[in-house]
Write a protein that holds these residues in place. Structure first.
Motif, mmCIF file in Angstrom:
data_model
loop_
_atom_site.group_PDB
_atom_site.id
_atom_site.type_symbol
_atom_site.label_atom_id
_atom_site.label_comp_id
_atom_site.label_asym_id
_atom_site.label_seq_id
_atom_site.Cartn_x
_atom_site.Cartn_y
_atom_site.Cartn_z
ATOM 1 N N PHE A 104 9.089 -2.035 0.002
ATOM 2 C CA PHE A 104 8.027 -1.728 -0.966
ATOM 3 C C PHE A 104 6.887 -0.909 -0.376
ATOM 4 C CE2 PHE A 104 9.313 -6.184 -2.223
ATOM 5 C CZ PHE A 104 10.237 -5.769 -3.164
ATOM 6 N N LEU A 105 6.807 -0.779 0.933
ATOM 7 C CA LEU A 105 5.630 -0.127 1.522
ATOM 8 C C LEU A 105 5.716 1.384 1.358
ATOM 9 C CD1 LEU A 105 3.035 -0.706 2.889
ATOM 10 C CD2 LEU A 105 4.183 -0.820 5.083
ATOM 11 N N ASP A 106 6.931 1.906 1.280
ATOM 12 C CA ASP A 106 7.097 3.354 1.207
ATOM 13 C C ASP A 106 7.737 3.688 -0.129
ATOM 14 O OD1 ASP A 106 7.506 5.621 3.766
ATOM 15 O OD2 ASP A 106 8.042 6.087 1.704
ATOM 16 N N SER A 107 7.181 4.681 -0.816
ATOM 17 C CA SER A 107 7.722 4.997 -2.132
ATOM 18 C C SER A 107 8.786 6.089 -2.067
ATOM 19 C CB SER A 107 6.598 5.400 -3.073
ATOM 20 O OG SER A 107 5.819 6.403 -2.486
ATOM 21 N N SER A 108 9.108 6.573 -0.853
ATOM 22 C CA SER A 108 10.154 7.579 -0.747
ATOM 23 C C SER A 108 11.497 6.977 -1.163
ATOM 24 C CB SER A 108 10.226 8.099 0.697
ATOM 25 O OG SER A 108 11.569 8.246 1.109
ATOM 26 N N VAL B 235 -3.973 -1.838 -3.282
ATOM 27 C CA VAL B 235 -5.105 -0.926 -3.145
ATOM 28 C C VAL B 235 -4.924 0.001 -1.952
ATOM 29 C CG1 VAL B 235 -7.571 -0.755 -2.825
ATOM 30 C CG2 VAL B 235 -6.646 -2.525 -4.321
ATOM 31 N N THR B 236 -4.741 -0.562 -0.770
ATOM 32 C CA THR B 236 -4.646 0.266 0.428
ATOM 33 C C THR B 236 -3.307 0.997 0.506
ATOM 34 O OG1 THR B 236 -5.848 -1.532 1.455
ATOM 35 C CG2 THR B 236 -5.159 0.252 2.890
ATOM 36 N N ASP B 237 -2.242 0.307 0.110
ATOM 37 C CA ASP B 237 -0.916 0.865 0.335
ATOM 38 C C ASP B 237 -0.266 1.439 -0.924
ATOM 39 O OD1 ASP B 237 -1.026 0.282 3.011
ATOM 40 O OD2 ASP B 237 -0.315 -1.759 2.714
ATOM 41 N N GLN B 238 -1.061 1.872 -1.861
ATOM 42 C CA GLN B 238 -0.601 2.582 -3.061
ATOM 43 C C GLN B 238 0.116 1.699 -4.084
ATOM 44 O OE1 GLN B 238 1.561 6.066 -1.750
ATOM 45 N NE2 GLN B 238 -0.287 7.117 -1.119
ATOM 46 N N GLY B 239 0.799 0.665 -3.638
ATOM 47 C CA GLY B 239 1.309 -0.324 -4.585
ATOM 48 C C GLY B 239 2.304 0.154 -5.607
ATOM 49 N N ALA B 240 3.228 1.020 -5.203
ATOM 50 C CA ALA B 240 4.159 1.584 -6.165
ATOM 51 C C ALA B 240 5.055 0.526 -6.820
ATOM 52 C CB ALA B 240 5.014 2.650 -5.488
ATOM 53 N N TYR B 241 5.300 -0.577 -6.139
ATOM 54 C CA TYR B 241 6.204 -1.575 -6.696
ATOM 55 C C TYR B 241 5.470 -2.818 -7.197
ATOM 56 C CZ TYR B 241 9.781 1.290 -4.572
ATOM 57 O OH TYR B 241 10.580 2.331 -4.242
ATOM 58 N N PHE C 129 7.244 -4.052 13.406
ATOM 59 C CA PHE C 129 8.286 -4.413 12.445
ATOM 60 C C PHE C 129 8.399 -3.355 11.350
ATOM 61 C CE2 PHE C 129 10.126 -6.722 8.818
ATOM 62 C CZ PHE C 129 11.191 -7.342 9.428
ATOM 63 N N ASN C 130 7.254 -2.729 11.018
ATOM 64 C CA ASN C 130 7.270 -1.687 9.993
ATOM 65 C C ASN C 130 7.997 -0.444 10.485
ATOM 66 O OD1 ASN C 130 6.643 -0.383 7.563
ATOM 67 N ND2 ASN C 130 4.818 0.528 8.467
ATOM 68 N N LYS C 131 7.938 -0.193 11.793
ATOM 69 C CA LYS C 131 8.614 0.994 12.353
ATOM 70 C C LYS C 131 10.114 0.759 12.408
ATOM 71 C CE LYS C 131 4.826 2.892 12.510
ATOM 72 N NZ LYS C 131 4.672 3.418 11.155
ATOM 73 N N VAL C 132 10.526 -0.362 12.950
ATOM 74 C CA VAL C 132 11.946 -0.717 13.000
ATOM 75 C C VAL C 132 12.084 -2.206 12.693
ATOM 76 C CG1 VAL C 132 14.063 -0.676 14.356
ATOM 77 C CG2 VAL C 132 12.282 1.008 14.828
ATOM 78 N N PRO C 133 12.356 -2.534 11.408
ATOM 79 C CA PRO C 133 12.490 -3.959 11.070
ATOM 80 C C PRO C 133 13.832 -4.476 11.592
ATOM 81 C CG PRO C 133 12.224 -2.563 9.098
ATOM 82 C CD PRO C 133 12.533 -1.676 10.246
ATOM 83 N N THR C 134 13.789 -5.144 12.704
ATOM 84 C CA THR C 134 15.042 -5.529 13.371
ATOM 85 C C THR C 134 15.666 -6.771 12.760
ATOM 86 O OG1 THR C 134 13.610 -6.572 14.973
ATOM 87 C CG2 THR C 134 14.578 -4.467 15.589
ATOM 88 N N MET D 16 1.407 -12.491 10.316
ATOM 89 C CA MET D 16 0.504 -11.340 10.445
ATOM 90 C C MET D 16 -0.335 -11.215 9.187
ATOM 91 S SD MET D 16 2.430 -7.932 11.645
ATOM 92 C CE MET D 16 4.037 -8.553 12.051
ATOM 93 N N PRO D 17 -1.630 -10.852 9.310
ATOM 94 C CA PRO D 17 -2.364 -10.542 8.081
ATOM 95 C C PRO D 17 -1.710 -9.323 7.413
ATOM 96 C CG PRO D 17 -3.657 -9.959 10.026
ATOM 97 C CD PRO D 17 -2.443 -10.694 10.510
ATOM 98 N N MET D 18 -1.681 -9.289 6.090
ATOM 99 C CA MET D 18 -0.989 -8.206 5.391
ATOM 100 C C MET D 18 -1.559 -6.838 5.724
ATOM 101 S SD MET D 18 -0.283 -10.026 1.754
ATOM 102 C CE MET D 18 0.962 -11.325 1.637
ATOM 103 N N SER D 19 -2.868 -6.817 6.022
ATOM 104 C CA SER D 19 -3.484 -5.529 6.342
ATOM 105 C C SER D 19 -2.934 -4.966 7.643
ATOM 106 C CB SER D 19 -5.003 -5.697 6.433
ATOM 107 O OG SER D 19 -5.299 -6.718 7.362
ATOM 108 N N ALA D 20 -2.288 -5.823 8.456
ATOM 109 C CA ALA D 20 -1.768 -5.338 9.742
ATOM 110 C C ALA D 20 -0.287 -4.968 9.650
ATOM 111 C CB ALA D 20 -1.962 -6.407 10.823
ATOM 112 N N TRP D 21 0.325 -5.204 8.480
ATOM 113 C CA TRP D 21 1.760 -4.947 8.377
ATOM 114 C C TRP D 21 2.110 -3.495 8.659
ATOM 115 C CZ3 TRP D 21 4.500 -7.954 3.809
ATOM 116 C CH2 TRP D 21 4.302 -9.324 4.011
ATOM 117 N N LYS D 22 1.298 -2.598 8.073
ATOM 118 C CA LYS D 22 1.660 -1.179 8.149
ATOM 119 C C LYS D 22 1.677 -0.680 9.597
ATOM 120 C CE LYS D 22 -0.494 2.501 6.151
ATOM 121 N NZ LYS D 22 -1.082 3.172 4.989
#
Lengths: 576, 321, 321
Positions: free
Chosen positions: A60-64, A139-145, A216-221, A206-212
């Motif tokens: 959900f973080l990326d709308s691509s 708000v911060t992450d565009q929230g496309a989903y 884990f966001n780069k490579v969710p293993t 992790m606080p959600m604001s730190a997810w991006k």
């Protein structure tokens, strides 16, 4: 495994006719499946993206659309759709509605596990709901989903990070319930089914604001899908390896590689074996079939292209908004000929707001508006558009009528299609001029900022790629922001508009939990739109894929764009 | 020299300021913005609300001067903003894409100089000989055919037909040797070759022409009268003088190399600045447009400065004080 | 007088193109002995410069070609040497200086290096030693700032200094013969005298023979032991300097002498020789000076006169002498 085909990216819309094409072989192309015991394991499957993918890999973080596709291999959703567009179990293997139809109880599959072997629990679902409802996400992450949870009680507005909407309740580690305020028959297929559990053991700490900015966001293993991220090179490739704990059993294929490959070289890469599966153009079908190492799969897509008119256009709106004009245009366009010319036959004429292959399609619409310039001329005559001395029709008030057609850049097929349409219009004495292609964003800007009808855009070619559920909300209600084709159509007191909104309401009402009822209403709605032609439906183009003959067990579905389904069933012949 | 460089660098600041203002204005003159496309999604049942929220969050409802000075303020704090379309910090994107572009451009430039200068020199030495005629013909051919045609030809031959080199990317994904030196070199060769071909032709002609002018100079006759032999005359006297205009040209080309490789970057899936900035513009991704343009402007200006400095080293008659 | 150091026999240098054959040097014989100064004098286009370049085999190919003759340096025919052997002679046994010291020096090479490379080439010493030797050589040609000058570039020197540096370069290997092609033409009058004095002094000191090509009879008067007067590619008169000045026999020689400005006679105007040198592509059948000669007779236009020895060492090519 639910494919969040998401909404189409801008590129997907404009290149609809290229990417997806339409025709005969309904259902999947499936290699004759040997007995499971005989299937060899291993192999590397190389798939492609035409342009770079976004690199926020947390779901959900990326709308691509490409990121979402790669994510769909690594993270399964609660429920999924099969080839026939029916909801089927995934991480959730059972669900039940309450009597009031406002609460659904879900039971997670006991076999649902993360790729490290730990079970997927209700807490992982809760984290996902919290995330989709959170301020940080919306708000911060565009929230496309964010729309996936907006119908949950207490989640209509973004909540502080880590707050669970009151409509979500954990019953035990494998059972939870979600409630909505009003019964809505479309919520499960179009929203909640698509919720993707997130690994609370990792992200919950992790606080959600730190997810991006997390690794884990780069490579969710860790993932719950058939293939889990192993490594990623921004802008060019993603490598995924099989998940031994996958809910439906460990996949056969060892590694999946997603490569960004220029459309210019993708055919060559297929032929040389550097790529195992990729979409191809209709004009390349015969060429690719002739290659000894390739098979071609052609299957319909859940999408269509249309010719829209700015019904509020200051100059010609009075004509465009006349239903007989739009009906005449539909008669004047030889849609089977378009399918033949643009799609090389791999497609079907589009008759209404749902493509012919759709589970919810009303087949009574078949063969409506058969090509008939005579009928078109009669209709145009009937609304007073006389043919003038110069051979062109005028407005009913006698003023000249010479509308324009706006198309977007990036696809040569759209240019061809527009010239065909201009020719068809010429045959019924309508002087339609095709404007030079413009950037897609420019086109959107003209459409979105045209409340006075003074933008240069009059007629235009666009396409829609649809979601699994046929719910027309968001697109077709008179109040919908994306209802760009129908501003006048929806703003008049026309009984057709009132009927449209009524039917759309009914198809998600409490009564619509009955499938037969919902189907009946959606049929009626399609008939209404087929009669009203709010936009001139043109064609459904088939999706065409070429794949290496050493890949077996692929299941293609009309409802995914870009990848076959059930990845855990695929296998590859051992390398020679 | 040091004071000259410092003065020149300080002189860049007003230039960059003007460039960013122009880019900022042009960017906002393009119709549409990133979020219109983002919410162009039939699944969003409340697209208008999301659109308005995004516009507000990103300050697009502010007046242009306010938006510009916000950007400058952030820039001075080292913050280039967050890409609308990729939802990542612009600085992080540039840090990812810039090294690829640099690697490709520098490799191509080395190929160009290492190959074209000796060829041009040899052509000039044996002017109108068979080698000169043949290689000049090939050079004109290379120069007049667009680079991407060569790129496709190279891919067809070396990758598809003979399977010698990979057709795309900077590394082989999903193999144990992914990213080691040989892997990187094998990926680098085709795009660098394709990128260098037109330049190769151009610099060969430039070297040939300059050398022909120098070869008849009096000091070359002097060198022969001193008993110096061919190679020393050619390299120490002819080349040393012929290379001066090449250096001047090289500095000018340096900036162009960054943006010039867009099509090749796409064909070879070489994730570089060209593709990044093209997509930024197509997607109306304002922070990314500004970030990449700023970088391009700096590259061009630094390229010119570098050319001037190199020129001073190459030609003692040029002095900056 | 001893044996001749350099003996030139029937030297012919033609410039051949598709359209024409230009006989720039058309059968020239002369010799120079050790310690002597031979001046070759003539107007521009007379072939004197091509003669001097021919001795060094520095005529610009491929058009310029020595078609016949012998150039014997101590009995060895330079024209029959391989290019490699010849390059051992150049700068080593024969030094050469040119008219325009600015263009004859490499603009991007330090003076010290330009002098040093001759020594490195022929004396096989290290570059450092060569640099030290260069300082000494520069000092020998009267340049006081030699220490600094080795690190300077030609553009930092005045015209006279440059020509001194050229001389230092040409004399670096203590050649047996110094070829000086119009060495003072581009210099101020006062500097001219200094440079000539220097050459004279060096010649006294080292015993080098000098062939000095000039159009300036003043220079000839000051320097020459022997004189060769050239006209239209041929020698029209030659002999000891005193003889030539006292008893010029050829009308052309006399005309040249008359054109020397003699300040004491208060003749402001020079008596220029009327007409121009005939085109070397179309020489007349008879005497090549006939068209400009005030004494011309019928036979002059019919038959080319032979070079006849009329006194001890004094030869002239004229029917009337």
């Amino acid at each position: 495994m639910k494919r969040r085909t998401a909404w189409m990216s801008a590129a997907a819309v404009v290149s609809l006719t290229t990417l997806l094409a339409g025709c005969s072989s309904i259902g999947g192309t499936q290699a004759s499946a040997p007995k499971r015991t005989a299937i060899p394991n291993g192999g590397t499957l190389v798939e492609t993206f035409p342009t770079a993918f976004g690199t926020n890999m947390i779901p959900f973080l990326d709308s691509s659309a490409y990121t979402a596709t790669a994510d769909s291999y690594a993270f399964d959703s609660l429920l999924n759709f099969n080839q026939k567009d029916q909801l089927v179990p995934d991480l959730v293997d059972k669900y039940a509605f309450s009597k009031s139809k406002t609460t659904i109880t879900f039971w997670l599959n006991p076999k649902a596990r993360w790729s490290n072997g730990t079970p997927v629990t209700s807490k992982d679902v809760q984290l996902s709901v919290d995330w989709l409802a959170s301020k940080t996400y919306n708000v911060t992450d565009q929230g496309a989903y964010g729309y996936l949870v907006q119908n949950i009680v207490g989640a209509s507005k973004p909540l502080p990070d880590g707050t669970t909407p009151s409509g979500f309740k954990i019953i035990n580690s494998h059972e939870f319930s979600i409630s909505m305020a009003q019964p809505d028959a479309a919520v499960l297929p179009s929203q909640w089914a698509g919720i993707i559990p997130l690994p609370s053991a990792v992200l919950g700490k992790m606080p959600m604001s730190a997810w991006k900015s997390s690794s884990f966001n780069k490579v969710p293993t860790i993932g719950s899908g058939p293939f889990v991220f192993k490594s990623l090179v921004p802008g060019q490739s993603i490598t995924q390896v099989r998940n031994p704990y996958y809910v439906f059993g460990a996949p056969h294929i060892q590694t999946v590689v997603w490569k960004v490959i220029s459309p210019n070289v993708v055919n060559g890469d297929l032929a040389s074996g550097q790529v195992d599966i990729a979409g191809i153009h209709p004009q390349d079908v015969q060429k690719m079939k002739a290659l000894p190492n390739l098979s071609v799969a052609i299957f319909p897509s859940n999408s269509f292209g249309y010719l829209g008119w700015r019904l509020n256009n200051a100059k010609y709106g009075s004509v465009f908004s006349n239903v007989k004009f739009r009906q005449a245009v539909e008669y004047a366009i030889n849609r089977p000929a378009l399918v033949k010319a643009i799609d090389k036959g791999y497609g079907k004429p589009e008759n209404g707001p749902l493509p012919p292959i759709n589970f919810w399609y009303n087949s009574k619409l078949n063969n409506t508006y058969a090509y008939s310039p005579a009928t078109a001329n009669k209709l145009l005559d009937s609304i007073g558009m006389k043919v003038g001395a110069n051979g062109w029709r005028t407005m009913p008030n006698g003023k000249p009528f010479s509308p324009t057609l706006t198309i977007s850049t990036g696809d040569s097929n759209i240019v061809t299609e527009s010239t065909f349409i201009a020719q068809f219009m010429k045959a019924v004495h309508i002087n339609l001029t095709v404007l030079p292609p413009i950037n897609f964003n420019t086109m959107l800007s003209q459409l979105n900022n045209d409340s006075k009808g003074t933008q240069p855009i009059q007629g235009f070619l666009l396409g829609w790629s649809l979601s699994d559920d046929p719910d027309p909300r968001g697109l077709w209600r008179s109040t919908d922001n994306l209802n760009i084709t129908s501003i006048d159509w929806t703003n008049t007191k026309d009984p057709a508009i009132v009927e449209n909104d009524r039917l759309i309401h009914l198809q998600h009402s409490a009564a619509a939990f009955n499938l037969a009822y919902r189907k009946k209403i959606i049929y009626q709605w399609q008939t209404l739109l087929n009669q009203q032609m709010p936009e001139n439906f043109l064609t459904m183009d088939d999706a065409i894929y070429a794949y290496n003959k050493n890949v077996h067990g692929l299941v293609f579905s009309a409802y995914t764009f870009g990848t076959p389904i059930d990845a855990w069933k695929w296998w590859m012949s051992p390398a020679k | 020299m040091a004071t000259y460089i410092i003065r020149r660098l300080l002189g860049l600041i007003p230039t960059l300021f003007v460039i960013t203002v122009i880019v900022f204005l042009l960017m906002h003159a393009m119709p549409g913005n990133a979020f219109e496309a983002l919410v162009f999604n039939p699944r969003l049942k409340n697209a208008a609300a999301i659109y308005n929220r995004l516009v507000q969050e990103n300050g697009l409802n502010q007046s242009l001067p306010v938006q510009y000075f916000d950007w400058i303020k952030n820039l001075l704090q080292g913050n280039l903003g967050i890409s609308y379309s990729l939802n990542m910090p612009v600085s992080e994107l540039i840090a990812t894409y810039l090294p690829n572009t640099l690697l490709l451009a520098v490799t191509a430039e080395i190929i160009i100089l290492v190959v074209s200068i000796p060829i041009g020199l040899y052509q000039a030495r044996n002017v109108n000989g068979p080698f000169d005629v043949l290689s000049s013909f090939i050079a004109v051919l290379f120069y007049s055919i667009p680079g991407f045609v060569f790129a496709l030809l190279l891919i067809y031959l070396l990758s598809f037909t003979f399977n010698l080199l990979p057709s795309s990317g900077t590394v082989t994904p999903g193999v144990p040797w992914s990213g080691d030196f040989a892997d990187r070199v094998s990926h680098l060769l085709l795009p660098a070759l394709a990128l260098s071909l037109p330049g190769l032709a151009y610099y060969t002609r430039l070297t040939r022409g300059n050398s022909l002018q120098v070869i008849v100079a009096d000091f070359v006759r002097t060198a022969r009268a001193k008993g110096l032999r061919g190679p020393r005359i050619l390299f120490r006297h002819v080349l040393r003088n012929a290379v001066i205009p090449i250096i001047a040209q090289f500095g000018l080309d340096l900036g162009g190399l960054f943006s010039g490789a867009v099509i090749l970057e796409q064909i070879f899936t070489w994730p570089g600045m060209g593709e990044l900035s093209i997509n930024a513009n197509l997607n109306r991704d304002y922070p990314l447009i500004l970030g990449t343009t700023l970088l391009f402007a700096i590259t061009v200006l630094i390229g010119n400065l570098l050319a001037d400095i190199l020129l001073a080293f190459a030609d003692p008659r040029i002095r900056y004080d | 007088m001893g044996g001749a150091l350099l003996e030139v026999r029937d030297l012919k240098t033609y410039f051949v193109s598709k359209q024409s054959t230009v006989k720039a040097v058309d059968g020239v014989d002369f010799s120079v002995s050790q310690g002597r100064v031979l001046c070759i004098v003539g107007e521009s286009g007379s072939g004197k410069s091509v003669t001097s370049l021919s001795l060094m085999r520095l005529v610009q190919g491929p058009q310029g070609r020595i078609v016949s003759g012998e150039v014997l340096l101590e009995g060895r025919d330079l024209l029959r040497m391989s290019e490699r052997q010849m390059s051992d002679v150049r700068g080593n046994e024969i030094g050469m200086i040119f008219q325009e010291p600015m263009s004859a020096l490499n603009p991007v090479m330090k003076i010290g290096d330009q002098i040093g490379e001759v020594l490195v080439r022929h004396r096989h010493i290290s570059r450092r030693e060569a640099r030290e030797k260069a300082v000494e050589l520069l000092r020998n040609v009267g340049l006081a700032r030699a220490d600094e000058m080795v690190h300077e570039y030609p553009h930092q020197l005045s015209g006279g200094m440059r020509q001194r540096a050229m001389i230092a370069m040409a004399m670096a290997c203590q050649p047996k013969l110094l070829l000086a092609d119009e060495p003072t033409t581009a210099l101020d009058v006062t500097i001219q005298a200094q440079v000539l004095d220097l050459m004279r002094a060096l010649q006294k000191e080292t015993g080098t023979a000098i062939i000095l090509v000039t159009h300036d009879l003043g220079v000839v008067a000051e320097m020459a032991d022997d004189v060769v007067v050239m006209y239209a590619g041929q020698i029209v008169e030659s002999g000891p300097a005193d003889e030539i000045f006292d008893r010029p026999l050829h009308p052309y020689t006399r005309a040249l002498m008359d054109s020397i400005p003699v300040i004491e006679e208060e003749r402001e105007r020079l008596r220029a020789i009327p007409g121009t040198v005939p085109s070397a592509a179309h020489f007349p059948e008879g005497c090549r000076f006939a068209d400009r000669c005030s004494l011309v007779e019928g036979r002059c236009r019919e038959r080319l006169p032979e070079l006849r020895e009329l006194g001890p060492g004094h030869s002239v090519r004229c029917h009337l002498a």
